[in-house]
Design an enzyme around this catalytic site. Structure first.
Site, PDB file in Angstrom:
ATOM      1  N   VAL A 385      35.897  40.248  37.583  1.00 29.65           N
ATOM      2  CA  VAL A 385      34.826  40.248  38.642  1.00 29.65           C
ATOM      3  C   VAL A 385      34.749  38.880  39.548  1.00 29.65           C
ATOM      4  O   VAL A 385      34.801  37.661  38.889  1.00 29.65           O
ATOM      5  CB  VAL A 385      33.394  40.748  38.088  1.00 29.65           C
ATOM      6  CG1 VAL A 385      32.372  40.516  39.117  1.00 29.65           C
ATOM      7  CG2 VAL A 385      33.528  41.860  37.357  1.00 29.65           C
ATOM      8  N   CYS A 386      34.945  39.003  40.834  1.00 35.13           N
ATOM      9  CA  CYS A 386      34.436  37.873  41.517  1.00 35.13           C
ATOM     10  C   CYS A 386      35.445  36.898  41.228  1.00 35.13           C
ATOM     11  O   CYS A 386      36.824  37.280  41.201  1.00 35.13           O
ATOM     12  CB  CYS A 386      33.055  37.374  41.278  1.00 35.13           C
ATOM     13  SG  CYS A 386      32.667  36.289  42.346  1.00 35.13           S
ATOM     14  N   THR A 387      35.280  35.728  41.087  1.00 35.84           N
ATOM     15  CA  THR A 387      36.296  34.528  40.671  1.00 35.84           C
ATOM     16  C   THR A 387      36.842  34.379  39.393  1.00 35.84           C
ATOM     17  O   THR A 387      37.793  33.860  39.163  1.00 35.84           O
ATOM     18  CB  THR A 387      35.514  33.087  40.914  1.00 35.84           C
ATOM     19  OG1 THR A 387      34.384  33.144  40.065  1.00 35.84           O
ATOM     20  CG2 THR A 387      35.388  32.850  42.360  1.00 35.84           C
ATOM     21  N   GLY A 388      36.477  35.624  38.497  1.00 35.31           N
ATOM     22  CA  GLY A 388      37.352  35.863  37.434  1.00 35.31           C
ATOM     23  C   GLY A 388      38.799  36.119  37.884  1.00 35.31           C
ATOM     24  O   GLY A 388      39.669  35.992  36.781  1.00 35.31           O
ATOM     25  N   THR A 405      38.951  38.931  45.492  1.00 31.00           N
ATOM     26  CA  THR A 405      37.909  38.136  45.030  1.00 31.00           C
ATOM     27  C   THR A 405      36.784  38.033  45.927  1.00 31.00           C
ATOM     28  O   THR A 405      36.921  38.650  46.920  1.00 31.00           O
ATOM     29  CB  THR A 405      38.623  36.791  44.343  1.00 31.00           C
ATOM     30  OG1 THR A 405      37.421  35.909  43.642  1.00 31.00           O
ATOM     31  CG2 THR A 405      38.994  35.916  45.739  1.00 31.00           C
TER      32      THR A 405
END
Length: 597
Positions: A385-388, A405
């Site tokens: 998720v996102c910057t993961g 991202t």
């Protein structure tokens, strides 16, 4: 998986917390026989395909013998003796062995615990020295489990000694404190007499051990509101909602065929297995200091609500973090992890890495990336998720794949990891078994997509209604919209032109017309748009019209032609072409995906 066809029960016999239910077969099976055998094998160092090595010790087993023509098989009827304690060590490449063409050895315990047999059966010291050396050099085995021998289950030894074996008995149901500890079935009564005394040496789960030690079983504290229960599904939903976090997980393992998985044919018979490890979908979420709490909560809340609505198998959620420590999220709130990342083992259904402002440190931490890489090999699907996505990329899991991202981080991700094809536009991207999503609440869209894939549209729709959200936005819907695109352009002229465009979508918005409206040349207007918006005036107009059409499609029932006219496309066909270019799906299909709003 044990087939109980043709078996009948006899009166149960109880000894303390242990209850034994005999299983009797009217007609014994003559052409498939089992006999117990003590092995004098040395401890074995077993080589695995990935160059890993582990030490195994097999003190005894059961051997199946069968015939291919229906004639009686040989009845060996041997009894177990005492395992040998001191042996040499030898090396071999494979563990599975057949005694001969029509004889197959069965290990007494499942293979996940094979490396620990020496502990339970008094194995040679050298085996544990080797195990310790491997653990120190390479870390603990990724398949550690808690189990206890029958000798540690209070009352089982005495119960087996006084148990009356019935004529024709071929099996046994073993209960401890009314919890089923095991079921044992063999083809022939004589074979059962060889099996019966070995039950004290078999392994039983941690819960059974707990029941035996603390009998009577502690009271179940959940309070069920009977007024809200009108069906079995409703009862399950009520139970899951209790503070004690009861998990009701009906259904067979994911991917297992009804009746179990066929492993081997024994003449006319089929040996099947039923894997307990996937009776739930193990969903592990990786957190770290300064992770985004909303990234995690969007996922966990969606999956818990899916359990309420009958997800089968249900989702077994755990949040893991380096060291198993509590995580201080980017918002300053503290989130307690359930387990250490480095002690988490597979198999997993889904491994998901959260995003957050701490992603840089997490991606640079070898402990995090190495264990994410390890768990990814043991997972059916992997996600971020996102910057993961930075952490997946640092672990090498996005090499050669498309990924997305948070739109603000897309350029940096692409420049730092050139092997990753970064697309900043979609809400989420699925490339093979790896999924990446945009920022924050895009986790909700991705998780709903997982729920729909696992359980079907009806469950996903029920979850979406419960969460008061869309069923799901298409993964290729753009992250950035003119309706939530952040601050207005710094340049006053560009800002006024953008406001004119959004207020007059159905008018003539050619570059020449816009330049005349702004009082500058077409070339100067184009230069300003590229500098402040990254788009030419023509591309910005097309994007604004397409996003406005998406808004009308999702929020109104206007005919396609009316939507096209209102947004300045003129015809439905022109709208279809522009919409498909932008989102990858035609407007009619997009409208269907929004029907569950």
């Amino acid at each position: 998986m044990i087939d109980l066809t043709g078996l009948e029960t006899r009166p149960a016999q109880t000894w303390g917390a242990v209850r034994l239910v005999p299983l009797v077969r009217r007609e014994p099976v003559e052409d498939l026989r089992l006999h117990a055998k003590v092995y004098g094998d040395e401890a074995s160092a077993v080589f695995l395909p990935d160059s890993a090595v582990y030490t195994a010790y097999v003190p005894h087993a059961f051997v199946a013998s069968w015939t291919d023509d229906g004639t009686p098989a040989a009845a060996y009827g041997t009894q177990l003796g005492q395992p040998l304690r001191h042996m040499g060590v030898r090396f071999r490449r494979r563990m599975a062995r057949s005694a001969d063409k029509n004889r197959l050895r069965f290990l007494p315990l499942h293979l996940a615990l094979e490396g620990f047999l020496a502990l339970h059966f008094g194995g040679p010291v050298i085996a544990w020295e080797e195990w310790s050396r491997q653990a120190v050099a390479h870390g603990l085995s990724p398949r550690a489990e808690d189990a206890y021998t029958g000798a540690e289950v209070h009352g089982l030894d005495d119960a087996l000694k006084v148990f009356e074996i019935y004529p024709g008995q071929c099996g046994l149901l073993l209960y401890v404190a009314d919890a089923l500890a095991g079921a044992f079935v063999v083809p022939h009564p004589e074979d059962y007499r060889a099996l019966h005394p070995t039950l004290i040496r078999d392994l039983y789960g941690e819960l059974i051990y707990d029941y035996a030690m603390f009998h009577p079983v502690r009271d179940f504290p959940a309070v069920i509101d009977e007024t809200g229960v009108s069906s079995l599904a409703g009862l399950r939903a009520q139970a899951v909602r209790q503070v004690v976090m009861v998990r009701l997980c009906p259904g067979r393992p994911r991917g297992a065929r009804k009746g179990g998985e066929e492993v081997r044919k024994l003449g006319f018979f089929v040996f099947r297995t039923y894997s307990r490890s996937m009776e739930v979908r193990r969903f592990v979420i990786v957190a770290y200091d300064a992770a985004e709490l909303l990234d995690i909560a969007c996922v966990t809340s969606t999956l818990v609500i899916a359990n309420w609505h009958g997800a089968k198998p249900c989702y077994d959620l755990s949040v893991v973090a380096p060291g198993g420590h509590a995580v201080t999220c980017g918002t300053g709130l503290t989130l307690q992890s359930q387990q250490a990342l480095e002690r988490t083992t597979g198999p997993l259904d889904t491994l998901l890495v959260s995003g957050g402002i701490g992603h840089e440190d997490a991606a640079a931490n070898p402990l995090v990336t190495s264990h994410v890489r390890r768990l990814a090999r043991e997972s059916r699907r992997v996600a971020s998720v996102c910057t993961g996505a930075y952490i997946l990329a640092a672990a090498g899991l996005l090499d050669g794949r498309r990924a997305t991202t948070h739109w603000e981080q897309a350029h940096t991700l692409a420049s730092r990891f050139p092997k990753v094809s970064v697309d900043p536009d979609p809400i989420f991207i699925r490339d093979g078994n790896v999924s990446t999503s945009a920022g924050v609440t895009a986790a909700l869209d991705l998780t709903l997509a997982f729920v729909e894939e696992d359980n079907g549209t009806e469950v996903a729709r029920a979850v979406a209604r419960n969460m008061v959200t869309y069923l799901q936005r298409p993964g290729n819907q753009a992250q950035m919209s003119m309706f939530v695109s952040g601050p207005s352009p710094a340049d006053g002229l560009v800002k006024r032109t953008v406001e004119h465009i959004t207020a007059h979508l159905s008018a003539d918005l050619g570059t020449a017309v816009l330049a005349a409206e702004a009082g500058v040349s077409e070339r100067h207007l184009t230069r300003l748009f590229l500098k402040h918006l990254g788009l030419t005036p023509g591309r910005f107009v097309r994007q604004a019209r397409t996003e406005a059409a998406a808004h009308l499609l999702a929020s109104t029932s206007l005919p396609m032609a009316s939507v096209a006219v209102r947004c300045g496309f003129g015809t439905a066909e022109t709208l279809r072409q522009a919409f498909t270019d932008r989102y990858g799906i035609p407007p009619s299909r997009y409208r269907l995906t929004q029907a569950a709003r």
